[in-house]
Design an enzyme around this catalytic site. Structure first.
Site, short mmCIF file in Angstrom:
data_model
loop_
_atom_site.label_atom_id
_atom_site.label_comp_id
_atom_site.label_asym_id
_atom_site.label_seq_id
_atom_site.Cartn_x
_atom_site.Cartn_y
_atom_site.Cartn_z
N HIS A 16 5.40 -2.99 1.40
CA HIS A 16 3.94 -2.95 1.27
C HIS A 16 3.54 -2.07 0.09
CE1 HIS A 16 -0.18 -1.87 3.20
NE2 HIS A 16 -0.28 -3.02 2.56
N GLU A 43 5.07 -6.96 -1.57
CA GLU A 43 3.64 -7.18 -1.44
C GLU A 43 2.92 -6.28 -2.42
OE1 GLU A 43 -0.47 -6.41 0.01
OE2 GLU A 43 1.18 -5.00 -0.35
N ASP A 45 -1.13 -5.84 -4.85
CA ASP A 45 -2.56 -6.17 -4.92
C ASP A 45 -2.98 -6.39 -6.37
OD1 ASP A 45 -3.17 -5.42 -2.01
OD2 ASP A 45 -2.27 -3.59 -2.81
N HIS A 58 -4.82 -1.40 -5.55
CA HIS A 58 -5.39 -1.82 -4.28
C HIS A 58 -6.89 -1.65 -4.21
CE1 HIS A 58 -6.66 -1.21 -0.07
NE2 HIS A 58 -5.76 -2.14 0.21
#
Length: 267
Positions: A16, A43, A45, A58
């Site tokens: 993450h 993962e 953003d 993010h």
């Protein structure tokens, strides 16, 4: 390649924002360290800078994770890269930068089996960010490795309808612009991410009955990993990937003894 998750009986671990619990999130160092651990997916953003460059960050603003202040969209890519994205996490990380998406694409070239969870953050220009991300991933030959995630149901619909890519949304109450009904948002999702605060066996079953893969975030200790498994969830996006990876290796050894096993990965 992402379709292999339909058949993989093993725990699939996604880092993450990289290795978020130990390194400054969404930095190249955090991604490198997650890869060194052996995660199967990264993962991250994406947002657009003022000059329309895809940046990995993010928050809507740079305030929390850099020494700057203001909306990401108010900075050029050069200005964003001039910010310190490491000191907030610890002095030893001073000088780390917000990466451009192209830098991550170059970084992962040696990992041909690595999967990608590409999260498009809600924003006025999110659709343009999604289009730019698809174009770049296509150019690098990575598109078939990807699932695209968003909390904005309009972006999920755009990615599904325009490109036919695999998408991950969330339970309806967690999404913006969610459309209920047979032809609504769930029909455009491939998977649904469930937070550990929401995860129950019944919710996971409900989503599977809708034809969706039931995934979860963020199981970061042994107890949470085993709870996710008890809910039938094997795809886990983790801030701290080590517990899920270690339990996954233990279960993989048992699966191999029974004639099953992982179909792919970075290890």
């Amino acid at each position: 390649m992402i379709e292999r998750l339909l058949q993989d009986p093993s725990i699939v671990v996604s880092g993450h924002r990289g290795y978020k619990s130990a390194y400054p999130e969404n930095t190249l160092l955090a991604f490198e360290k997650a890869l060194e651990l052996g995660v199967h997916m990264l993962e991250f953003d994406l947002r657009l800078s003022q000059d329309k460059v895809l940046m990995i960050i993010h928050d809507e603003t740079v305030d929390r994770t850099t020494d700057g202040s203001g909306p990401v969209s108010s900075f050029t890519s050069e200005e964003l890269r001039g910010l310190d994205a490491g000191s907030w996490f610890g002095g030893e990380f001073a000088g780390l930068r917000i990466p451009e998406f192209s830098e991550l694409c170059e970084l992962i070239a040696p990992w041909p089996e690595l999967l990608l969870n590409v999260e498009i953050k809600p924003a006025p220009d999110a659709e343009a960010a999604a289009d730019a991300a698809v174009a770049m991933l296509k150019n690098y030959g990575y598109l078939d490795r990807c699932v695209f995630t968003s909390f904005d149901a309009n972006i999920i619909a755009h990615l599904h309808d325009q490109y036919g890519v695999k998408t991950q949304g969330f339970p309806g109450e967690a999404m913006f612009n969610f459309v209920p009904g047979e032809h609504g948002t769930y029909s455009k999702m491939w998977a649904a991410g469930i937070s550990m605060k929401q995860l129950t066996p019944s919710l996971a079953d409900e989503l599977r009955h809708l034809g969706l893969l039931a995934w979860c975030y963020c199981p970061d200790d042994d107890r949470q990993v085993y709870y996710a498994l008890s809910c039938g969830v094997t795809m886990m996006t983790c801030n701290h990937p080590v517990p899920a990876l270690e339990i996954g290796r233990l279960l993989d050894s048992r699966l191999q003894l029974s004639g099953l096993g992982r179909t792919g990965g970075t290890e």
